[in-house]
Design a protein around this motif. Structure first.
Motif, PDB file in Angstrom:
ATOM      1  N   VAL A 183       0.858  -1.181   0.000  1.00 20.00           N
ATOM      2  CA  VAL A 183       0.000   0.000   0.000  1.00 20.00           C
ATOM      3  C   VAL A 183       0.896   1.232   0.000  1.00 20.00           C
ATOM      4  O   VAL A 183       1.651   1.460   0.958  1.00 20.00           O
ATOM      5  CB  VAL A 183      -0.920   0.020   1.226  1.00 20.00           C
ATOM      6  N   SER A 184       0.843   2.011  -1.058  1.00 22.25           N
ATOM      7  CA  SER A 184       1.676   3.201  -1.155  1.00 22.25           C
ATOM      8  C   SER A 184       1.065   4.338  -0.339  1.00 22.25           C
ATOM      9  O   SER A 184      -0.154   4.563  -0.373  1.00 22.25           O
ATOM     10  CB  SER A 184       1.826   3.635  -2.609  1.00 22.25           C
ATOM     11  N   ARG A 203      -0.759   7.192   8.430  1.00 21.14           N
ATOM     12  CA  ARG A 203      -1.597   6.435   9.365  1.00 21.14           C
ATOM     13  C   ARG A 203      -2.606   5.558   8.621  1.00 21.14           C
ATOM     14  O   ARG A 203      -2.812   4.390   8.968  1.00 21.14           O
ATOM     15  CB  ARG A 203      -2.311   7.404  10.301  1.00 21.14           C
ATOM     16  N   ASP A 204      -3.216   6.128   7.586  1.00 24.57           N
ATOM     17  CA  ASP A 204      -4.208   5.371   6.831  1.00 24.57           C
ATOM     18  C   ASP A 204      -3.565   4.198   6.104  1.00 24.57           C
ATOM     19  O   ASP A 204      -4.154   3.102   6.020  1.00 24.57           O
ATOM     20  CB  ASP A 204      -4.913   6.285   5.827  1.00 24.57           C
ATOM     21  N   ALA A 205      -2.368   4.404   5.574  1.00 23.51           N
ATOM     22  CA  ALA A 205      -1.678   3.319   4.876  1.00 23.51           C
ATOM     23  C   ALA A 205      -1.319   2.196   5.840  1.00 23.51           C
ATOM     24  O   ALA A 205      -1.398   1.005   5.501  1.00 23.51           O
ATOM     25  CB  ALA A 205      -0.427   3.855   4.179  1.00 23.51           C
ATOM     26  N   ILE A 206      -0.916   2.546   7.058  1.00 23.01           N
ATOM     27  CA  ILE A 206      -0.576   1.526   8.056  1.00 23.01           C
ATOM     28  C   ILE A 206      -1.799   0.691   8.402  1.00 23.01           C
ATOM     29  O   ILE A 206      -1.722  -0.545   8.516  1.00 23.01           O
ATOM     30  CB  ILE A 206       0.021   2.204   9.303  1.00 23.01           C
ATOM     31  N   VAL A 207      -2.941   1.318   8.554  1.00 18.57           N
ATOM     32  CA  VAL A 207      -4.166   0.582   8.844  1.00 18.57           C
ATOM     33  C   VAL A 207      -4.531  -0.334   7.682  1.00 18.57           C
ATOM     34  O   VAL A 207      -4.900  -1.504   7.862  1.00 18.57           O
ATOM     35  CB  VAL A 207      -5.319   1.556   9.149  1.00 18.57           C
ATOM     36  N   ALA A 208      -4.404   0.193   6.457  1.00 21.53           N
ATOM     37  CA  ALA A 208      -4.802  -0.574   5.276  1.00 21.53           C
ATOM     38  C   ALA A 208      -3.874  -1.747   4.998  1.00 21.53           C
ATOM     39  O   ALA A 208      -4.279  -2.734   4.370  1.00 21.53           O
ATOM     40  CB  ALA A 208      -4.847   0.348   4.058  1.00 21.53           C
ATOM     41  N   ALA A 209      -2.626  -1.647   5.452  1.00 18.24           N
ATOM     42  CA  ALA A 209      -1.621  -2.660   5.092  1.00 18.24           C
ATOM     43  C   ALA A 209      -1.364  -3.664   6.203  1.00 18.24           C
ATOM     44  O   ALA A 209      -0.329  -4.342   6.182  1.00 18.24           O
ATOM     45  CB  ALA A 209      -0.316  -1.967   4.709  1.00 18.24           C
ATOM     46  N   GLY A 211      -0.483  -6.602   8.272  1.00 21.56           N
ATOM     47  CA  GLY A 211       0.033  -7.884   7.828  1.00 21.56           C
ATOM     48  C   GLY A 211       0.836  -7.791   6.549  1.00 21.56           C
ATOM     49  O   GLY A 211       1.377  -8.798   6.083  1.00 21.56           O
ATOM     50  N   GLY A 212       0.931  -6.592   5.966  1.00 23.75           N
ATOM     51  CA  GLY A 212       1.638  -6.416   4.700  1.00 23.75           C
ATOM     52  C   GLY A 212       2.627  -5.267   4.760  1.00 23.75           C
ATOM     53  O   GLY A 212       3.207  -4.980   5.810  1.00 23.75           O
ATOM     54  N   VAL A 213       2.799  -4.593   3.610  1.00 26.06           N
ATOM     55  CA  VAL A 213       3.854  -3.593   3.443  1.00 26.06           C
ATOM     56  C   VAL A 213       3.247  -2.230   3.124  1.00 26.06           C
ATOM     57  O   VAL A 213       2.398  -2.107   2.226  1.00 26.06           O
ATOM     58  CB  VAL A 213       4.820  -4.008   2.314  1.00 26.06           C
ATOM     59  N   VAL A 214       3.705  -1.220   3.861  1.00 28.11           N
ATOM     60  CA  VAL A 214       3.454   0.168   3.494  1.00 28.11           C
ATOM     61  C   VAL A 214       4.634   0.636   2.656  1.00 28.11           C
ATOM     62  O   VAL A 214       5.784   0.563   3.093  1.00 28.11           O
ATOM     63  CB  VAL A 214       3.301   1.062   4.734  1.00 28.11           C
ATOM     64  N   TRP A 215       4.337   1.101   1.450  1.00 31.72           N
ATOM     65  CA  TRP A 215       5.395   1.527   0.513  1.00 31.72           C
ATOM     66  C   TRP A 215       5.542   3.044   0.562  1.00 31.72           C
ATOM     67  O   TRP A 215       4.561   3.788   0.459  1.00 31.72           O
ATOM     68  CB  TRP A 215       5.056   1.066  -0.896  1.00 31.72           C
ATOM     69  N   ILE A 216       6.814   3.480   0.731  1.00 34.12           N
ATOM     70  CA  ILE A 216       7.140   4.905   0.743  1.00 34.12           C
ATOM     71  C   ILE A 216       7.964   5.189  -0.507  1.00 34.12           C
ATOM     72  O   ILE A 216       9.166   4.903  -0.546  1.00 34.12           O
ATOM     73  CB  ILE A 216       7.920   5.278   2.018  1.00 34.12           C
ATOM     74  N   PRO A 217       7.324   5.698  -1.580  1.00 29.77           N
ATOM     75  CA  PRO A 217       8.054   5.912  -2.830  1.00 29.77           C
ATOM     76  C   PRO A 217       9.122   6.995  -2.690  1.00 29.77           C
ATOM     77  O   PRO A 217       9.141   7.735  -1.693  1.00 29.77           O
ATOM     78  CB  PRO A 217       6.950   6.368  -3.803  1.00 29.77           C
ATOM     79  N   PRO A 218      10.014   7.113  -3.682  1.00 27.36           N
ATOM     80  CA  PRO A 218      10.978   8.213  -3.651  1.00 27.36           C
ATOM     81  C   PRO A 218      10.262   9.550  -3.479  1.00 27.36           C
ATOM     82  O   PRO A 218       9.197   9.784  -4.046  1.00 27.36           O
ATOM     83  CB  PRO A 218      11.673   8.113  -5.008  1.00 27.36           C
ATOM     84  N   GLY A 219      10.839  10.408  -2.669  1.00 27.52           N
ATOM     85  CA  GLY A 219      10.248  11.711  -2.404  1.00 27.52           C
ATOM     86  C   GLY A 219      10.555  12.158  -0.998  1.00 27.52           C
ATOM     87  O   GLY A 219      11.227  11.468  -0.227  1.00 27.52           O
ATOM     88  N   ASP A 220      10.045  13.358  -0.668  1.00 27.04           N
ATOM     89  CA  ASP A 220      10.192  13.916   0.672  1.00 27.04           C
ATOM     90  C   ASP A 220       8.804  14.067   1.272  1.00 27.04           C
ATOM     91  O   ASP A 220       7.923  14.701   0.674  1.00 27.04           O
ATOM     92  CB  ASP A 220      10.893  15.274   0.610  1.00 27.04           C
ATOM     93  N   GLN A 231       1.901  -1.883  14.360  1.00 27.88           N
ATOM     94  CA  GLN A 231       2.108  -3.290  14.677  1.00 27.88           C
ATOM     95  C   GLN A 231       1.772  -4.141  13.458  1.00 27.88           C
ATOM     96  O   GLN A 231       0.997  -3.736  12.590  1.00 27.88           O
ATOM     97  CB  GLN A 231       1.232  -3.714  15.855  1.00 27.88           C
ATOM     98  N   ASN A 232       2.430  -5.286  13.385  1.00 26.24           N
ATOM     99  CA  ASN A 232       2.155  -6.264  12.324  1.00 26.24           C
ATOM    100  C   ASN A 232       2.180  -5.616  10.940  1.00 26.24           C
ATOM    101  O   ASN A 232       1.273  -5.792  10.122  1.00 26.24           O
ATOM    102  CB  ASN A 232       0.797  -6.933  12.565  1.00 26.24           C
ATOM    103  N   VAL A 233       3.243  -4.860  10.646  1.00 23.03           N
ATOM    104  CA  VAL A 233       3.326  -4.159   9.373  1.00 23.03           C
ATOM    105  C   VAL A 233       4.792  -3.883   9.053  1.00 23.03           C
ATOM    106  O   VAL A 233       5.632  -3.779   9.943  1.00 23.03           O
ATOM    107  CB  VAL A 233       2.522  -2.838   9.424  1.00 23.03           C
ATOM    108  N   THR A 234       5.080  -3.786   7.760  1.00 25.83           N
ATOM    109  CA  THR A 234       6.401  -3.381   7.283  1.00 25.83           C
ATOM    110  C   THR A 234       6.297  -1.997   6.652  1.00 25.83           C
ATOM    111  O   THR A 234       5.432  -1.768   5.796  1.00 25.83           O
ATOM    112  CB  THR A 234       6.944  -4.381   6.246  1.00 25.83           C
ATOM    113  N   LEU A 235       7.152  -1.081   7.081  1.00 25.17           N
ATOM    114  CA  LEU A 235       7.273   0.234   6.459  1.00 25.17           C
ATOM    115  C   LEU A 235       8.552   0.212   5.640  1.00 25.17           C
ATOM    116  O   LEU A 235       9.644   0.069   6.192  1.00 25.17           O
ATOM    117  CB  LEU A 235       7.333   1.335   7.508  1.00 25.17           C
TER     118      LEU A 235
END
Length: 715
Positions: A183-184, A203-209, A211-220, A231-235
Motif C-alpha cells: 500500500v503506497s 496512518r491510513d496506509a498503516i491501517v490498510a496494510a 500484515g503487509g507492506v506500506v510503501w514509501i516511494p521516492p520523495g520527501d 504493529q504487524n506491518v512493514t514500512l
C-alpha cells in the motif's frame, strides 16, 4: 550517559576497519561507503589539530584533525572507490549557513551541498562537566554521475567559512521498486514534494496494510506528529537516499504486539536542542517482539531509538545514525534477545550505543560489529547494568568529554536499577583515540572502563581480544566513579594489543582484582600501571599476571600526582620527523661527531664513524613501532663538502635485537649542488621501531657520515 525518552584506524587518510586479532572477526561494520579524511587530502585551506582539549573544534573531528576553508578555498579528495554520491562531515561558525560548491575532476557541478550551524552548538548545562559541543554536522549529495577510484572530487567554501572533517564516497544503487501487494502512502494522499502534511496518509496506509507492506516511494514526506499503533506491518522505502520522511518524532508508542519492520528510507528531523523531556526520537518506546529496523538513514533527532517496554528479539542492523543531540540507541530496560549489529554511528551528543537497565534488566542482548565515530559527550558504547550482555567486534574512535570507548558500569542514574549480573562479554573490539579527561573528576577516563560507580561490580566480566590504539590517556581503567570506593571484581583481560597509550596501560582506582593474560603493549607514555585506589585507604586493586604479558611491567610510583601523556600523545604535526630527538647509537664514532648529531635537527652537525673500519652502523630508536614510508639522509649543505657516494643498507627491528633488511646495499649520491640530500622511499609495509643504517663504503671519506637522518610516516 542516559537521556530519558518521554520524561565513532586511519590509514593513508581512509577510515578503515582495523583487523582484530587472528581467528576473530574484523572489528566494525561492513559499510557501503569509504571515508577520506580532509587533512589527508589536497587543500588550499588550513589544517587544524590534532587537539584533545574539550570544547575545541579539532577535538570533535575524526582523527582530531580537519581542514578550515575560507570563501573560495577548497579541499580536493582522491576518490577511493567507485561512487555516485558523497556525504561530507563539516562545521560552520555558530549562527551561519551557506553552501559548498562541488567539483568533479575540475568540473563544477550545478548542485551544491548545503551547510548550516542550525543543528550544532548544543548546550546541556544540567550535565555536570559538559560544555558547548556537537560542532559538526553531515550533508549529502547524489552527484548525478559516476566517479571511479582515482578521480578527484573537491568541495569549495562558497560564501561561509567551513571546516571540513571527512568525506564518505558511496555507490548508491538505483531506487527500489514498489513491492507487489503493498500500500503506497501516496495512494492515501501523501505528498512526495514535502509541502503538504502527510501524517494522516501514513496512518491510513498503516491501517490498510496490516500484515503487509506500506510503501514509501521516492520523495520527501513531511509528518507533523508521531505515528502510534504501529504493529504487524512493514514500512519500506526505495532506499535511504531516495525516500525521506521529515519529522522529529516518527514512532512514539508504549507498546505493540510486534512484528514491525522498518526499512530502507531516511528519517530526518529538525531537532536543534536537547530537551530530555521531549520524545524527539526516531523510535520512542516499543516496536513489540520480533521486530526489526534495517537500512535506515536517521539524522537530526535527539535519539535514534529510545527503547522501552517489550522489544524482545528486536534486530537493528545496517543503519546510519548521524547527528543526534543525545544517544544513538538506548535499550532502556526490559530488552531481551536484542541484536544491534553492523550499524554506523557518527556525531552523537551522548552515548552512541547504550544499554541502561532501569525498571528491569536488559538480558541476553548484544552490540556487535558496529562502527562508531565521534561521540562528543559520553561513551562510544555503554553498558549500565544488566544480565548476560555482549559487546563484540565493534570499532569505536574519537570519544570526547566524559567518555570512554567502552564503559561497563554500575552507574544507575535513577531507580530501580539492576546492576551488572551473570557474564558480561567484551570481545574483539578495537578502540582508536578513545578516552578523555573527565572535568568532574579532573583526571582521565580510560579507553575501556569498568566502573563500580554506585555499587560493586560482581558480574563476571570477560574482556578478550581487544585492540587499543592511540588512547590519549590510559587503555584499561577500573574505577568507582561515584567516589564511594565500591569494588570491581571477577574481571579477566585476555588477549589485548595496546599501542601508543598516552599514560598507562592499566589505571586502577578501585579496590578489587583483575587477571591479565597475553596483553602486549608498545609505546607506553608514562608507566605500565597506575594503581592508586580512590578514596585513599578504600582497599587495594590486585593485578594477577596470568602470563604472556609484555611491555607494561613498570608501575607509577607517586599516587599524589597523575601521569601526564607522554609518547602516546599525538604530535601536532602528522608529517613529523619520527627520528628527530630520539636516542641514537653507533658501532663507532670519531671524536665529537657522536651519533646523536644525526637527529639533532641541525644539518651542519654530523655523525662520523670510526675511520677505516667499514662496515659501520648507526641506529635510532623511534620509541615504538612506526610505519615509515620515507627516509631523508643529509650531509652538511656547505659546498666544502664535496660530492660523494655512500653505500648504505637499511635495516629495521621491532625489538632492537633481531634486524631484517628493509633495503639492500645501494650507492646514494650526496651532492652539494642538490643540498647534499638523499631521499630514500620505503615500501608501504615497512613497520619498525629501531632503524639501522649500515655504511659499507664512502667515496669521499673512509668513514660513514650523516648529518641528519629523518624518518617520515608519509611517502
Amino acid at each position: 550517559m542516559p537521556a530519558s525518552g518521554a520524561a565513532v584506524a586511519l590509514t593513508a587518510g581512509l577510515l578503515v576497519t582495523l583487523g582484530a586479532p587472528a581467528a576473530h572477526a574484523a572489528a566494525g561494520a561492513t559499510l557501503p561507503f569509504a571515508s577520506v579524511e580532509a587533512e589527508s587530502a589536497t587543500t588550499t585551506g588550513t589544517r587544524i589539530g590534532p587537539d584533545y582539549t574539550q570544547g575545541t573544534l579539532a577535538s570533535e573531528a575524526s582523527g582530531r584533525q580537519a581542514v578550515r576553508l575560507g570563501a573560495g578555498q577548497r579541499v580536493e579528495f582522491t576518490v577511493p572507490r567507485a561512487a555516485n554520491a558523497v556525504n561530507v562531515a563539516y562545521s560552520v561558525p555558530d549562527g551561519r549557513s551557506g553552501t559548498l560548491n562541488v567539483y568533479v575532476n575540475g568540473q563544477k557541478l550545478a548542485k551544491t551541498l548545503a551547510v548550516t550551524s542550525k543543528y550544532s552548538y548544543i548546550d546541556t548545562g544540567w550535565i555536570p562537566g559538559a560544555r558547548t559541543h556537537h560542532f559538526f554536522d553531515n550533508t549529502r549529495l547524489l552527484l548525478g554521475r559516476n566517479v571511479q577510484a582515482g578521480d578527484k572530487v573537491a568541495v569549495e567554501a562558497a560564501d561561509v567559512q567551513v571546516t571540513v572533517d571527512v568525506a564518505d564516497f558511496e555507490q548508491v544503487p538505483a531506487a527500489a521498486s514498489q513491492p507487489a501487494g503493498s500500500v503506497s502512502v501516496t495512494s492515501k494522499g501523501a505528498d512526495p514534494s514535502g509541502q503538504g502534511d502527510s501524517t494522516q496518509a501514513f496512518r491510513d496506509a498503516i491501517v490498510a496494510a496490516q500484515g503487509g507492506v506500506v510503501w514509501i516511494p521516492p520523495g520527501d514526506y513531511r509528518l507533523t506528529s508521531s505515528l502510534n499503533g504501529v504493529q504487524n506491518v512493514t514500512l519500506q522505502g526505495a532506499g535511504g537516499w531516495y525516500s525521506a520522511v521529515h519529522t522529529s518524532r516518527f514512532v512514539d508508542q508504549s507498546g505493540s504486539s510486534g512484528n514491525v519492520h522498518i526499512k530502507d528510507f531516511a528519517v530526518i528531523g529538525e531537532v536543534t536542542e536537547r530537551v530530555d523531556s521531549s520524545p524527539d526520537n526516531f523510535v520512542n518506546g516499543s516496536l513489540g517482539p520480533d521486530s526489526s529496523v534495517s537500512g535506515m538513514w536517521i539524522q537530526h533527532l535527539k535519539v535514534g531509538l529510545w527503547l522501552t517496554g517489550n522489544n524482545d528479539n528486536l534486530v537493528v542492523e545496517n543503519n546510519r545514525i548521524l547527528d543526534t543531540t543525545a544517544d544513538g540507541l538506548n535499550l532502556n530496560g526490559t530488552a531481551k534477545g536484542v541484536r544491534v549489529r553492523n550499524n554506523f554511528l557518527r556525531n552523537q551528543g551522548d552515548d552512541s550505543l547504550a544499554m541502561w537497565s532501569l525498571y528491569s534488566p536488559d538480558t541476553d542482548s548484544s552490540f556487535e560489529n558496529n562502527t562508531i565515530s565521534q561521540p562528543n559527550l559520553a561513551n562510544g558504547i555503554a553498558i549500565y547494568g544488566g544480565t548476560d550482555l555482549a559487546v563484540k567486534n565493534n570499532l569505536v574512535s574519537d570519544t570526547n568529554a566524559l567518555g570512554s570507548g567502552i564503559a561497563i558500569s554500575n552507574q544507575k542514574f535513577a531507580d530501580p536499577f539492576y546492576p551488572l549480573a551473570g557474564t558480561i562479554t567484551v570481545d574483539g573490539n578495537t578502540l582508536v583515540r578513545t578516552g578523555a579527561i573527565n572535568p568532574n573528576w579532573n583526571h582521565p577516563m580510560g579507553a575501556l572502563r569498568v566502573d563500580s560507580y554506585d555499587s560493586a561490580v560482581n558480574a563476571t566480566v570477560n574482556i578478550t581480544h581487544t585492540t587499543i590504539t592511540d588512547s590519549p590517556y590510559s587503555a584499561f581503567e577500573f574505577v568507582s566513579g561515584g567516589g564511594q570506593g565500591h569494588p570491581v571484581r571477577s574481571v579477566t583481560v585476555d588477549g589485548a594489543t595496546v599501542r601508543d597509550t598516552g599514560t598507562v596501560v592499566v589505571q586502577a582506582e578501585a579496590q578489587g582484582a583483575a587477571t591479565f593474560r597475553n596483553v602486549a603493549a608498545t609505546g607506553v607514555g608514562a608507566a605500565g600501571v597506575y594503581n592508586c585506589p580512590y578514596p585513599a585507604g578504600s582497599g587495594s586493586f590486585t593485578l594477577t599476571d596470568g602470563g604472556g604479558n609484555s611491555g607494561w611491567s613498570s608501575t607509577w610510583a607517586d599516587c599524589s600526582t597523575w601521569p601526564q601523556p607522554g609518547q602516546g600523545n599525538p604530535d601536532p604535526d602528522p608529517n613529523r620527523n619520527l627520528a628527530k630527538g630520539r636516542p641514537a647509537t653507533a658501532t663507532g664514532s670519531q671524536d665529537v661527531y657522536m651519533p646523536g648529531k644525526a637527529v639533532d635537527g641541525d644539518a651542519n652537525s654530523y655523525w662520523e664513524s670510526a675511520n677505516n673500519a667499514f662496515p659501520q652502523s648507526w641506529t635510532v630508536d623511534l620509541g615504538s613501532a612506526q610505519a615509515v614510508r620515507r627516509l631523508v639522509l643529509k650531509l652538511p649543505p656547505s659546498a666544502a663538502w664535496g660530492a660523494r657516494t655512500q653505500t648504505i643498507t637499511v635495516l629495521g627491528s621491532t625489538d632492537g635485537s633481531a634486524y631484517s633488511t628493509v633495503l639492500g646495499a645501494q650507492g646514494y649520491r650526496f651532492d652539494p649542488a642538490t643540498g647534499n640530500t638523499v631521499t630514500v622511499p620505503l615500501s608501504s609495509g615497512t613497520s619498525l621501531r629501531h632503524l639501522r643504517l649500515t655504511v659499507s663504503a664512502n667515496t669521499g671519506w673512509p668513514a660513514g657520515q650523516l648529518s641528519e637522518v629523518e624518518a617520515y610516516p608519509t611517502p
